[in-house]
Design a protein around this motif. Structure first.
Motif, PDB file in Angstrom:
ATOM      1  N   LEU A 103     -12.881  -8.266  12.401  1.00 16.25           N
ATOM      2  CA  LEU A 103     -13.352  -6.724  12.456  1.00 16.25           C
ATOM      3  C   LEU A 103     -12.069  -5.959  12.976  1.00 16.25           C
ATOM      4  N   THR A 104     -11.065  -6.640  13.872  1.00 21.22           N
ATOM      5  CA  THR A 104      -9.882  -5.973  14.177  1.00 21.22           C
ATOM      6  C   THR A 104      -9.076  -5.474  13.038  1.00 21.22           C
ATOM      7  N   VAL A 105      -8.841  -6.294  12.157  1.00 20.10           N
ATOM      8  CA  VAL A 105      -8.141  -6.084  10.976  1.00 20.10           C
ATOM      9  C   VAL A 105      -8.873  -5.063  10.119  1.00 20.10           C
ATOM     10  N   TRP A 106     -10.237  -5.225  10.073  1.00 25.65           N
ATOM     11  CA  TRP A 106     -11.064  -4.349   9.255  1.00 25.65           C
ATOM     12  C   TRP A 106     -10.869  -2.946   9.799  1.00 25.65           C
ATOM     13  N   PHE A 107     -10.919  -2.772  11.012  1.00 19.88           N
ATOM     14  CA  PHE A 107     -10.731  -1.522  11.733  1.00 19.88           C
ATOM     15  C   PHE A 107      -9.230  -0.997  11.366  1.00 19.88           C
ATOM     16  N   VAL A 108      -8.508  -1.739  11.137  1.00 18.79           N
ATOM     17  CA  VAL A 108      -7.015  -1.260  10.951  1.00 18.79           C
ATOM     18  C   VAL A 108      -7.160  -0.477   9.415  1.00 18.79           C
ATOM     19  N   THR A 109      -7.973  -1.066   8.417  1.00 20.04           N
ATOM     20  CA  THR A 109      -7.956  -0.552   7.016  1.00 20.04           C
ATOM     21  C   THR A 109      -8.478   0.824   7.139  1.00 20.04           C
ATOM     22  N   ARG A 113      -3.621   5.143   6.431  1.00 21.02           N
ATOM     23  CA  ARG A 113      -2.899   6.206   6.180  1.00 21.02           C
ATOM     24  C   ARG A 113      -2.216   6.607   7.545  1.00 21.02           C
ATOM     25  N   ALA A 114      -2.870   6.885   8.481  1.00 18.64           N
ATOM     26  CA  ALA A 114      -2.495   7.473   9.650  1.00 18.64           C
ATOM     27  C   ALA A 114      -1.546   6.452  10.406  1.00 18.64           C
ATOM     28  N   ASN A 115      -2.055   4.977  10.120  1.00 17.36           N
ATOM     29  CA  ASN A 115      -1.038   4.046  10.785  1.00 17.36           C
ATOM     30  C   ASN A 115       0.285   3.888  10.064  1.00 17.36           C
ATOM     31  N   LEU A 116       0.231   3.713   8.615  1.00 14.26           N
ATOM     32  CA  LEU A 116       1.259   3.710   7.919  1.00 14.26           C
ATOM     33  C   LEU A 116       2.209   4.803   7.863  1.00 14.26           C
ATOM     34  N   ASN A 117       1.782   5.986   8.287  1.00 17.96           N
ATOM     35  CA  ASN A 117       2.875   7.030   8.525  1.00 17.96           C
ATOM     36  C   ASN A 117       3.509   6.916   9.871  1.00 17.96           C
ATOM     37  N   ARG A 118       2.802   6.259  10.675  1.00 18.31           N
ATOM     38  CA  ARG A 118       3.479   6.093  12.163  1.00 18.31           C
ATOM     39  C   ARG A 118       4.551   4.876  11.930  1.00 18.31           C
ATOM     40  N   ILE A 119       3.977   3.888  11.198  1.00 13.02           N
ATOM     41  CA  ILE A 119       5.036   2.786  10.751  1.00 13.02           C
ATOM     42  C   ILE A 119       6.165   3.118  10.134  1.00 13.02           C
ATOM     43  N   CYS A 166       5.549   7.598  -1.254  1.00  9.86           N
ATOM     44  CA  CYS A 166       4.921   6.339  -1.274  1.00  9.86           C
ATOM     45  C   CYS A 166       3.503   6.212  -0.814  1.00  9.86           C
ATOM     46  N   ILE A 167       3.234   7.297  -0.093  1.00 11.25           N
ATOM     47  CA  ILE A 167       1.684   7.308   0.531  1.00 11.25           C
ATOM     48  C   ILE A 167       0.593   6.695  -0.070  1.00 11.25           C
ATOM     49  N   SER A 168       0.437   7.016  -1.420  1.00 15.09           N
ATOM     50  CA  SER A 168      -0.569   6.489  -2.085  1.00 15.09           C
ATOM     51  C   SER A 168      -0.521   5.017  -2.590  1.00 15.09           C
ATOM     52  N   LYS A 169       0.756   4.611  -3.058  1.00 15.52           N
ATOM     53  CA  LYS A 169       0.971   3.099  -3.266  1.00 15.52           C
ATOM     54  C   LYS A 169       0.983   2.232  -2.212  1.00 15.52           C
ATOM     55  N   PHE A 170       1.554   2.823  -1.273  1.00 12.72           N
ATOM     56  CA  PHE A 170       1.671   1.911   0.125  1.00 12.72           C
ATOM     57  C   PHE A 170       0.442   1.680   0.573  1.00 12.72           C
ATOM     58  N   SER A 171      -0.486   2.575   0.973  1.00  9.33           N
ATOM     59  CA  SER A 171      -2.014   2.373   1.370  1.00  9.33           C
ATOM     60  C   SER A 171      -2.765   1.719   0.342  1.00  9.33           C
ATOM     61  N   SER A 172      -2.499   1.930  -0.700  1.00 13.33           N
ATOM     62  CA  SER A 172      -3.315   1.065  -1.784  1.00 13.33           C
ATOM     63  C   SER A 172      -3.182  -0.303  -1.545  1.00 13.33           C
ATOM     64  N   PHE A 173      -1.779  -0.786  -1.643  1.00 15.73           N
ATOM     65  CA  PHE A 173      -1.337  -1.989  -1.408  1.00 15.73           C
ATOM     66  C   PHE A 173      -1.784  -2.644   0.026  1.00 15.73           C
ATOM     67  N   ALA A 174      -1.683  -1.781   1.040  1.00 19.37           N
ATOM     68  CA  ALA A 174      -1.884  -2.275   2.492  1.00 19.37           C
ATOM     69  C   ALA A 174      -3.382  -2.633   2.366  1.00 19.37           C
TER      70      ALA A 174
END
Length: 224
Positions: A103-109, A113-119, A166-174
């Motif tokens: 559930l922790t990993v699911w919550f990250v998904t 987008r917000a998490n990847l922007n910060r990363i 990269c936002i779309s491709k990166f988030s889709s891969f993530a």
């Protein structure tokens, strides 16, 4: 000769232990990968694994192995039900632990987008460049926001603007990568549930055997 119920129980118990091996193997290999120098092939996984509770995965695997070891006396003591009860409760604990990890990993998904922007914002230019090369894109949102890193993929502003961010491709891969992780975790929980049911059935079976034994003893057939 063991009956079919015990064979199913033993088989499920072995699969349960195998799930612990899978969990600890993935966690330790992932931590090793995170300490290695990122490349174009591994940079995205490297960043995503930082969002996963890998240390908790190792701890969970240790509990799974301890639970499996606890099941061995239950196999070699066919009249005993105490070890089985203890194993059943520990399997429930392991299932809950694994479910929380999934559930922790699911919550990250849900906030990818917000998490990847910060990363992206906190990574060094070299890492951002590797991501641009991996996904053939320039910048995160677009080539100017934030500004792209000039490299072999994004050679100039005109090329960068044509490739897009990269936002779309990166988030889709993530999402795809993290989906595999939490789906695997939920699959392990499913194995745990099956094992709990097997433990309950074996307990019921042994209870019935003991009841019939007492009935035979009362009827003077204890020696048969």
């Amino acid at each position: 000769m063991p009956n079919k119920l015990m064979m199913v129980f033993v088989g499920t118990d072995i699969i349960f232990a195998g799930c612990g091996g899978l969990l600890i193997g993935f966690s330790l290999l992932s931590e090793t990968q995170m300490r290695a120098t990122p490349t174009i092939t591994t940079v995205a996984e490297h960043l995503l694994l930082k969002q996963c509770p890998l240390t908790a995965g190792v701890v969970n695997a240790i509990f799974i192995f301890l639970t499996f070891m606890l099941s061995l006396p239950a196999l070699f003591l066919p009249q005993n039900r105490g070890w089985l009860r203890a194993q059943g409760w520990l399997v429930v604990f392991c299932a809950t632990f694994t479910l929380v990890l999934g559930l922790t990993v699911w919550f990250v998904t849900l906030h990818s987008r917000a998490n990847l922007n910060r990363i992206w914002a906190h990574e060094q230019p070299l890492t951002q460049s590797l991501l641009q090369q991996k996904f053939n894109c320039c910048g995160y949102n677009n080539s100017t926001s934030p500004p792209f890193i000039q490299d072999g993929t994004c050679t100039n502003s005109l090329v960068a603007a044509q490739k897009g961010g990269c936002i779309s491709k990166f988030s889709s891969f993530a999402n795809g990568y993290l989906d595999l992780i939490f789906t695997a975790a939920f699959g392990i929980v499913g194995i745990d549930v099956v094992l709990v049911l097997c433990v309950a059935m074996v307990l019921k079976y042994r209870q019935e055997l003991e009841r019939y034994k007492h009935i035979d003893e009362k009827n003077g057939l204890g020696g048969l």
